[in-house]
Write a protein that holds these residues in place. Structure first.
Motif, short mmCIF file in Angstrom:
data_model
loop_
_atom_site.label_atom_id
_atom_site.label_comp_id
_atom_site.label_asym_id
_atom_site.label_seq_id
_atom_site.Cartn_x
_atom_site.Cartn_y
_atom_site.Cartn_z
N GLU A 73 0.89 -1.14 -0.05
CA GLU A 73 0.05 -0.12 0.19
C GLU A 73 1.01 1.30 0.07
O GLU A 73 0.59 2.11 -0.85
CB GLU A 73 -0.91 -0.11 1.30
N ALA A 74 2.00 1.18 0.96
CA ALA A 74 3.12 2.56 0.84
C ALA A 74 3.44 2.65 -0.57
O ALA A 74 3.63 3.55 -1.01
CB ALA A 74 3.85 2.15 1.87
N SER A 75 4.03 1.53 -1.31
CA SER A 75 4.70 1.61 -2.60
C SER A 75 3.45 2.08 -3.49
O SER A 75 3.68 3.15 -4.24
CB SER A 75 5.06 0.09 -3.17
N LEU A 76 2.30 1.68 -3.60
CA LEU A 76 1.44 1.95 -4.54
C LEU A 76 0.84 3.76 -4.08
O LEU A 76 0.98 4.38 -5.12
CB LEU A 76 -0.06 1.43 -4.03
N GLU A 77 0.60 4.10 -2.89
CA GLU A 77 0.66 5.52 -2.47
C GLU A 77 1.89 6.28 -3.13
O GLU A 77 1.71 7.52 -3.55
CB GLU A 77 0.52 5.71 -1.23
N THR A 78 3.03 6.01 -3.01
CA THR A 78 4.28 6.69 -3.28
C THR A 78 4.15 6.76 -5.00
O THR A 78 4.26 7.92 -5.49
CB THR A 78 5.76 5.90 -3.18
N VAL A 79 3.91 5.68 -5.67
CA VAL A 79 3.66 5.82 -7.17
C VAL A 79 2.56 6.81 -7.56
O VAL A 79 2.89 7.46 -8.20
CB VAL A 79 3.33 4.36 -7.69
N MET A 80 1.29 6.65 -7.02
CA MET A 80 0.53 7.62 -7.36
C MET A 80 0.77 9.11 -6.85
O MET A 80 0.37 9.83 -7.84
CB MET A 80 -0.79 7.20 -6.42
N ALA A 81 1.64 9.41 -5.85
CA ALA A 81 1.98 10.59 -5.52
C ALA A 81 3.21 11.02 -6.61
O ALA A 81 2.97 12.36 -7.16
CB ALA A 81 2.69 10.81 -4.22
N VAL A 82 3.97 10.18 -7.03
CA VAL A 82 4.83 10.61 -8.31
C VAL A 82 4.10 11.00 -9.45
O VAL A 82 4.20 11.85 -10.50
CB VAL A 82 5.73 9.59 -8.57
N ARG A 83 3.03 10.06 -9.90
CA ARG A 83 2.03 10.37 -10.95
C ARG A 83 1.39 11.48 -10.90
O ARG A 83 1.39 12.31 -11.86
CB ARG A 83 1.01 9.25 -11.08
N ASP A 84 0.83 11.97 -9.70
CA ASP A 84 0.18 13.03 -9.60
C ASP A 84 1.11 14.41 -9.81
O ASP A 84 0.68 15.39 -10.40
CB ASP A 84 -0.44 13.31 -8.12
N GLN A 85 2.25 14.41 -9.34
CA GLN A 85 3.37 15.43 -9.50
C GLN A 85 3.58 15.49 -11.06
O GLN A 85 3.76 16.64 -11.56
CB GLN A 85 4.38 15.10 -8.69
N VAL A 86 3.90 14.43 -11.78
CA VAL A 86 4.19 14.60 -12.98
C VAL A 86 3.01 15.19 -13.91
O VAL A 86 3.20 16.00 -14.75
CB VAL A 86 4.53 12.99 -13.52
N ILE A 87 1.70 14.60 -13.69
CA ILE A 87 0.60 15.12 -14.37
C ILE A 87 0.50 16.73 -13.91
O ILE A 87 0.26 17.51 -14.98
CB ILE A 87 -0.65 14.50 -13.82
N GLN A 88 0.76 17.05 -12.82
CA GLN A 88 0.68 18.64 -12.44
C GLN A 88 1.68 19.31 -13.10
O GLN A 88 1.56 20.32 -13.63
CB GLN A 88 0.73 18.67 -10.98
N ALA A 89 2.90 18.68 -13.18
CA ALA A 89 4.17 19.61 -13.96
C ALA A 89 3.61 19.58 -15.47
O ALA A 89 3.91 20.59 -16.05
CB ALA A 89 5.37 18.76 -13.61
N TYR A 90 2.93 18.34 -16.00
CA TYR A 90 2.83 18.51 -17.48
C TYR A 90 1.67 19.77 -17.53
O TYR A 90 1.62 20.51 -18.50
CB TYR A 90 2.21 17.25 -17.83
N GLN A 91 0.68 19.66 -16.74
CA GLN A 91 -0.43 20.81 -16.96
C GLN A 91 0.24 22.13 -16.64
O GLN A 91 -0.31 23.13 -17.60
CB GLN A 91 -1.43 20.54 -15.91
N GLU A 92 1.13 22.50 -15.81
CA GLU A 92 1.77 23.67 -15.80
C GLU A 92 2.23 24.11 -17.07
O GLU A 92 2.57 25.20 -17.43
CB GLU A 92 2.76 23.68 -14.40
N ILE A 93 3.31 23.10 -17.49
CA ILE A 93 3.69 23.53 -18.77
C ILE A 93 3.00 23.61 -19.84
O ILE A 93 3.05 24.66 -20.77
CB ILE A 93 4.87 22.23 -19.42
N MET A 94 1.81 23.04 -19.92
CA MET A 94 0.91 23.25 -21.12
C MET A 94 0.25 24.80 -20.86
O MET A 94 -0.27 25.17 -22.09
CB MET A 94 -0.33 22.15 -20.87
N ARG A 95 0.29 25.09 -19.53
CA ARG A 95 -0.33 26.50 -19.46
C ARG A 95 0.52 27.73 -19.74
O ARG A 95 0.21 28.82 -19.65
CB ARG A 95 -0.85 26.76 -18.14
N MET A 96 1.73 27.39 -19.92
CA MET A 96 2.66 28.41 -20.13
C MET A 96 2.58 28.98 -21.72
O MET A 96 2.20 28.33 -22.76
CB MET A 96 4.23 27.94 -20.26
N PRO A 97 2.64 30.55 -21.55
CA PRO A 97 2.59 30.96 -22.91
C PRO A 97 3.78 30.69 -24.03
O PRO A 97 5.02 30.75 -23.19
CB PRO A 97 2.55 32.42 -22.65
N ILE A 98 3.45 30.66 -25.01
CA ILE A 98 4.55 30.20 -25.84
C ILE A 98 5.27 31.57 -26.50
O ILE A 98 4.77 32.73 -26.82
CB ILE A 98 4.14 29.25 -27.30
#
Length: 98
Positions: A73-98
């Motif tokens: 369970e702890a391993s799965l929660e860590t993987v989900m936290a990493v996934r959430d951070q990657v998605i958040q970073a991707y969304q921030e990059i997509m909101r950046m003006p070009i």
């Protein structure tokens, strides 16, 4: 998941990579870190399944099952936290003006 893999995942999210034991002071890549974390999570899940199977067959103890399931369970929660951070970073990059 072992504590070193969790620390590597946290470090990668924060942008400060930790050296791996195999490479000494060399920096590991993000893809390698994700591969290691996913491998650790898969191994923890399989260990938990093995412990549950042996307990159902009457060969394992309940304490071993609970420990293995908690680790998975702890391993799965860590993987989900990493996934959430990657998605958040991707969304921030997509909101950046070009």
């Amino acid at each position: 998941m072992n504590p070193l893999a969790a620390a590597r995942a946290y470090s990668a999210i924060q942008g400060t990579e930790m050296p791996t034991a195999a490479t000494g002071a060399a920096q590991s890549g993000f893809a390698e870190m994700l591969t290691n974390v996913m491998g650790d999570m898969t191994a923890s899940s399989r260990a938990a399944e093995t412990q549950m199977t042996s307990a159902v067959q009457g060969q394992g103890s309940l304490i071993d099952v609970v420990t293995a399931v908690s680790s998975a369970e702890a391993s799965l929660e860590t993987v989900m936290a990493v996934r959430d951070q990657v998605i958040q970073a991707y969304q921030e990059i997509m909101r950046m003006p070009i």
